[in-house]
Design a protein around this motif. Structure first.
Motif, short mmCIF file in Angstrom:
data_model
loop_
_atom_site.label_atom_id
_atom_site.label_comp_id
_atom_site.label_asym_id
_atom_site.label_seq_id
_atom_site.Cartn_x
_atom_site.Cartn_y
_atom_site.Cartn_z
N SER A 74 -23.84 3.59 -48.48
CA SER A 74 -23.67 1.96 -48.25
C SER A 74 -23.36 1.40 -49.57
CB SER A 74 -24.61 1.47 -47.59
OG SER A 74 -26.07 1.49 -48.04
N ALA A 75 -24.38 0.54 -50.22
CA ALA A 75 -24.41 -0.14 -51.20
C ALA A 75 -25.73 0.05 -52.22
CB ALA A 75 -24.05 -1.36 -51.21
N GLY A 76 -25.66 -0.27 -53.52
CA GLY A 76 -26.91 -0.40 -54.19
C GLY A 76 -28.02 -1.22 -53.72
N GLY A 77 -29.31 -0.89 -53.68
CA GLY A 77 -30.22 -1.91 -53.60
C GLY A 77 -30.46 -2.48 -52.18
N VAL A 78 -29.85 -1.58 -51.10
CA VAL A 78 -30.03 -2.06 -49.67
C VAL A 78 -31.37 -1.42 -49.07
CG1 VAL A 78 -29.38 -1.08 -47.26
CG2 VAL A 78 -27.55 -1.71 -48.93
N LEU A 79 -32.02 -0.53 -49.71
CA LEU A 79 -33.18 -0.10 -49.07
C LEU A 79 -34.34 -0.68 -50.05
CD1 LEU A 79 -34.80 1.79 -47.10
CD2 LEU A 79 -34.65 3.57 -48.83
N LYS A 80 -35.30 -1.11 -49.68
CA LYS A 80 -36.16 -1.99 -50.61
C LYS A 80 -37.65 -1.09 -50.41
CE LYS A 80 -33.40 -5.41 -50.86
NZ LYS A 80 -32.67 -5.43 -51.83
N PRO A 81 -38.54 -1.12 -51.63
CA PRO A 81 -39.69 -0.53 -51.60
C PRO A 81 -40.55 -0.48 -50.36
CG PRO A 81 -39.06 -1.19 -53.75
CD PRO A 81 -38.04 -1.99 -52.91
N GLU A 82 -40.72 -2.10 -49.96
CA GLU A 82 -41.28 -2.28 -48.96
C GLU A 82 -41.05 -1.57 -47.68
OE1 GLU A 82 -38.75 -5.99 -49.85
OE2 GLU A 82 -40.14 -4.61 -50.73
N MET A 83 -39.69 -1.37 -47.38
CA MET A 83 -39.36 -0.51 -46.11
C MET A 83 -39.51 0.88 -46.40
SD MET A 83 -35.48 -1.81 -45.86
CE MET A 83 -34.90 -3.68 -46.13
N VAL A 84 -39.76 1.33 -47.72
CA VAL A 84 -40.07 2.75 -47.76
C VAL A 84 -41.40 3.12 -47.30
CG1 VAL A 84 -40.43 4.57 -49.61
CG2 VAL A 84 -38.46 3.23 -49.66
N LYS A 85 -42.27 2.02 -47.62
CA LYS A 85 -43.82 2.05 -47.35
C LYS A 85 -44.02 2.38 -45.91
CE LYS A 85 -45.58 -0.82 -51.07
NZ LYS A 85 -46.16 -2.14 -51.17
N LYS A 86 -43.06 1.77 -45.07
CA LYS A 86 -43.12 1.83 -43.67
C LYS A 86 -42.51 3.35 -42.89
CE LYS A 86 -41.07 -1.96 -42.77
NZ LYS A 86 -40.52 -3.01 -41.82
N MET A 87 -41.97 4.29 -44.00
CA MET A 87 -41.58 5.44 -43.21
C MET A 87 -42.50 6.34 -42.96
SD MET A 87 -38.04 5.79 -45.75
CE MET A 87 -37.51 7.20 -44.83
N ALA A 88 -42.16 7.42 -42.26
CA ALA A 88 -43.19 8.55 -41.99
C ALA A 88 -43.58 9.23 -43.08
CB ALA A 88 -42.46 9.40 -40.90
N ALA A 89 -44.65 10.17 -43.11
CA ALA A 89 -45.23 10.91 -44.03
C ALA A 89 -44.31 12.07 -44.64
CB ALA A 89 -46.44 11.92 -43.47
N ARG A 90 -43.94 12.10 -45.94
CA ARG A 90 -43.07 12.96 -46.55
C ARG A 90 -41.61 12.55 -46.21
NH1 ARG A 90 -44.18 18.86 -47.41
NH2 ARG A 90 -43.07 18.41 -49.35
N PRO A 91 -41.35 11.47 -46.48
CA PRO A 91 -39.92 10.92 -45.84
C PRO A 91 -38.81 11.52 -46.72
CG PRO A 91 -40.91 9.15 -47.16
CD PRO A 91 -42.14 10.14 -47.02
N LEU A 92 -37.85 11.82 -46.29
CA LEU A 92 -36.63 12.14 -46.95
C LEU A 92 -35.62 10.99 -47.14
CD1 LEU A 92 -34.80 14.56 -48.57
CD2 LEU A 92 -34.12 14.98 -46.00
N ILE A 93 -35.46 10.90 -48.35
CA ILE A 93 -34.40 9.80 -48.91
C ILE A 93 -33.38 10.01 -49.47
CG2 ILE A 93 -34.15 7.34 -50.02
CD1 ILE A 93 -37.35 7.26 -49.68
N LEU A 94 -32.21 10.09 -48.67
CA LEU A 94 -30.96 10.31 -49.35
C LEU A 94 -30.10 9.01 -49.73
CD1 LEU A 94 -29.95 13.17 -46.89
CD2 LEU A 94 -31.28 13.41 -48.94
N ALA A 95 -30.42 8.74 -50.76
CA ALA A 95 -29.61 7.29 -51.18
C ALA A 95 -28.40 7.62 -52.23
CB ALA A 95 -30.58 6.48 -52.17
N LEU A 96 -27.27 7.62 -51.50
CA LEU A 96 -26.30 8.38 -51.84
C LEU A 96 -25.01 7.50 -52.31
CD1 LEU A 96 -25.87 11.42 -49.37
CD2 LEU A 96 -27.21 11.39 -51.44
#
Length: 563
Positions: A59-81
Motif C-alpha cells: 500500500s503506502a508508507g506509514g500505514v502500519l503503526k507501532p501500536e498495531m504491531v503490539k497487538k499482533m500474535a506471537a512472532r508475527p511476520l510483517i511483510l511491509a512491501l
C-alpha cells in the motif's frame, strides 16, 4: 497464490484506503475484493490486526503503526512491501516487538522482497517451453522453488557480494538474495515443468536435467567446458566407479561450500580431513545441510585408529629422504596433505585436492614422498586452463619448475598434451619465447628449440611448433605471415613457457584481464595418482570443477609410458 498454497480464505482480512473490506461495502469495491469480504462490524486496520499472524502490505508508507504491531500474535511476520517507504520501518517494529520477523522491498534491510527474484526466471522457463500463458501452477512452482532455495545454504557468491558468511534460513534470511546465481537453475526448470504438466507448453523439454545443465552455463563461464567432465564424474559416482575424493583442508569455508555442491550434484563421495567439532560448528554457521557419515566421510587428524600404520608407512617410504621415525609421527599428525596422500597410497581414496592455503611446494613434497611420479615420468608440472573470449587456453608450467631444461620442457609438453586429450581437447601446442623462429640465440631461445626437437621424438604425432612469440601462437594469421611453413595449424590451445616466471605471470595476467578470473586448475602432471594442488585464490566453483576433473582422472586409463 496464498489461497492456492493452502491458506483458508476466511483467514484473510483485506483493508484498503477505505478500511476493512466487509460484506455489503459499496465504496471502491470490485470482484477481486468481494471474494475476501468478511461479515464483520470491524472497519479499520487497527481493529482487524489484533491477533494477526501475518501482515502483508502493498500500500503506502506509514500505514502500519507501532501500536498495531503490539497487538499482533506471537512472532508475527510483517511483510511491509511498499516502496520506497514501507508501511512501517523495521526499526519501528523492533522497538515494540523483538520477536517480529520483518521483510521489506528495500535492499538496505534484511529479507528484501524483489520481483527480480522471480520474474526473469518465470519468463525464462515459460519461453523455453513455448508456454502459451502463465498458469497458476507455474506461479506456485516458482514460489516452491524459491522457498526451497531459501532453506539451503547461502551461495558463496552471495556471501562475497553482501559481505556476510554466516547467514542461514531464519528470521534474518527468509528469502534468497537477488544475486544468488542458483535462482535461474531452480526456478526456470520448475516453471518449465509446471507448464508442461499444465498442457500449455508448445515445445516440451524431454530432458530436464540437461536443461538445468544448459542454464548453468549462463551462471558459470566454465560451464560449457566442464559439462562433459561433470557428466563423466556423475556417471562414475553413480555407477560405482572411483569417486572417493579426499579434501585435505576440510575445515576451510570454500571447501565446505564446494563439498555441499559436490554432494548435491552427485559428483563424488567426499572425504574431509578436519576436526569434527570445528567442522560441525562451521556447517551450522554457514547453513550447510550436509552431515558427516550420511553425506561425507570424516577423518579426524587428532585421533584416528590408522595413525600408527600411516606414520610407520610414511617412515618406510621417506626414510631415505631424511624422514626419521619420530619426525614421521609428528608430520602425520599435523600435515593434512600428507594424511590425504597416505589415504590414496593405502587405497582408501581415489583422488585428492589440497592447497587452499600455503604455497605449492610443501604440498608437492608430501605428494612426492608418498605417491611419487607415474611410470616413465621424470618431472612434475602444473597446467592451468583459462576461459578467455572465444577460446580455452592452457599454460604450463605455472607452479613447479623454476627454469626447466629442454628435456624437462619436452616431457612437460607431452604430459600436458596427454591431459588435454583426456579432457576431450585436441592439443595444438606452441613453445613460446621472446625469440620468433630463430630470431634470437639467447640460452632460453635455444632451450625451446632443443625442446621442440625432443618433443617431436617423444610424440611425433603431436601438432607442435616453436619457438615463437605468444601473439603468433594464438593467432594463426600472424604466425603464417612470419612462418608460412609452420607445422602448427590454427590457433594454439596449449602454450609451453620457458620458465616458471613466464608461465605464472602470463597465466595471472590473462586470468585477471581477459579471463574474468575463470580458470580450471592447477592440474598436477606427472604424479602417479590423481592429486591436484589448488591455490589460496581458488573459488568455490573452481574447487567443484577440480573435484569433477579429479574424478575423471581417477577413472581414466593412464598410459604407462609417456606418449
Amino acid at each position: 497464490l496464498l489461497v492456492e498454497l493452502g491458506l483458508p480464505r476466511e483467514n484473510i482480512w483485506v483493508t484498503d484506503i477505505e478500511g476493512v473490506v466487509y460484506q455489503g461495502r459499496k465504496v471502491l469495491m470490485d470482484d477481486d475484493k468481494s471474494r475476501f469480504a468478511q461479515a464483520t462490524p470491524m472497519r479499520t486496520l487497527g481493529e482487524v490486526i489484533e491477533g494477526a499472524d501475518i501482515f502483508v502490505g502493498l500500500s503506502a508508507g506509514g500505514v502500519l503503526k507501532p501500536e498495531m504491531v503490539k497487538k499482533m500474535a506471537a512472532r508475527p511476520l510483517i511483510l511491509a512491501l511498499a516502496n520506497p517507504t514501507p508501511e512501517i520501518m523495521p526499526e519501528q517494529v523492533k522497538a515494540v516487538r523483538s520477536d517480529a520477523i520483518i521483510a521489506t522491498g528495500r535492499s538496505d534491510y534484511v529479507n528484501q522482497v524483489n520481483n527480480v527474484l522471480c520474474f526473469p526466471f518465470i519468463f525464462r522457463g515459460a519461453l523455453d517451453v513455448g508456454a502459451t500463458t502463465i498458469t497458476t501452477a507455474m506461479e506456485t512452482a516458482a514460489v516452491r522453488a524459491l522457498a526451497g532455495l531459501a532453506r539451503e545454504e547461502q551461495s558463496d557468491i552471495v556471501a562475497s557480494a553482501y559481505g556476510v558468511a554466516d547467514v542461514s534460513f531464519g528470521p534474518e534470511y527468509l528469502i534468497p538474495k537477488p544475486f544468488d546465481p542458483r535462482l535461474i537453475t531452480r526456478i526456470a526448470p520448475a516453471v518449465a515443468q509446471a507448464a508442461m504438466a499444465s498442457g500449455v507448453a508448445t515445445r516440451p523439454i524431454d530432458d530436464l536435467q540437461a536443461y538445468r545443465d544448459q542454464l548453468q552455463q549462463f551462471v558459470y563461464h566454465s560451464g560449457t567446458f566442464m559439462k562433459p567432465i561433470f557428466a563423466i564424474a556423475k556417471n562414475a559416482h553413480v555407477g560405482g566407479g572411483k569417486s572417493r575424493i579426499v579434501f585435505a583442508e576440510g575445515e576451510e569455508e570454500r571447501v565446505l561450500r564446494a563439498v555441499q555442491v559436490v554432494i548435491d550434484e552427485k559428483l563424488a563421495q567426499p572425504i574431509l580431513i578436519g576436526r569434527p567439532a570445528v567442522i560441525a560448528k562451521r556447517l551450522e554457521r554457514f547453513g550447510l545441510r550436509m552431515r558427516p557419515d550420511a553425506d561425507f566421510d570424516l577423518v579426524n587428524p587428532e585421533f584416528d585408529n590408522r595413525y600408527r600404520d600411516y606414520s610407520e608407512t610414511y617412515h618406510r617410504l621417506a626414510a631415505r629422504k631424511g624422514v626419521t621415525q619420530q619426525y614421521a609421527k609428528i608430520e602425520m599428525r599435523r600435515r593434512l596433505t600428507l594424511i590425504g596422500a597416505m589415504m590414496m597410497h593405502k587405497g582408501e581414496a581415489d583422488g585428492m585436492l589440497c592447497g587452499t592455503f600455503g604455497t605449492h611446494g610443501p604440498h608437492l613434497t608430501y605428494i612426492d614422498q608418498v605417491l611419487g611420479r607415474r611410470t616413465g615420468a621424470n618431472v612434475y608440472a602444473a597446467m592451468n586452463i583459462l576461459m578467455v573470449p572465444g577460446r580455452q587456453l592452457a599454460l604450463v608450467d605455472t607452479m613447479v619448475n623454476l627454469d626447466p631444461t629442454a628435456e624437462q620442457i619436452a616431457e612437460i609438453t607431452v604430459l600436458a598434451a596427454e591431459q588435454l586429450k583426456r579432457l576431450g581437447i585436441a592439443p595444438r601446442v606452441a613453445l613460446v619465447s621472446h625469440s620468433n623462429f630463430g630470431s634470437s640465440d639467447a640460452p632460453s631461445a635455444v632451450k625451446m628449440r632443443d625442446a621442440l626437437s625432443l618433443v617431436r621424438q617423444l610424440a611425433p604425432e603431436l601438432e607442435v611448433d616453436g619457438e615463437m612469440h605468444a601473439d603468433g601462437a594464438v593467432d594463426d594469421a600472424i604466425r603464417k605471415s612470419i612462418m608460412p611453413f609452420s607445422a602448427l595449424t590454427g590457433d594454439a590451445n596449449l602454450l609451453v613457457c620457458p620458465t616458471l616466471d613466464a608461465a605464472n605471470i602470463s597465466y595471472n595476467l590473462l586470468k585477471a584481464t581477459a579471463g574474468n578470473n575463470i580458470a580450471i586448475g592447477p592440474m598436477l602432471l606427472g604424479v602417479a595418482k590423481p592429486a591436484n594442488i589448488l591455490t589460496p585464490a581458488a573459488t568455490v566453483r573452481r574447487i567443484v570443477n577440480m573435484t569433477a576433473l579429479t574424478v575423471l582422472e581417477a577413472n581414466a586409463v593412464r598410459q604407462r609410458e609417456l606418449i
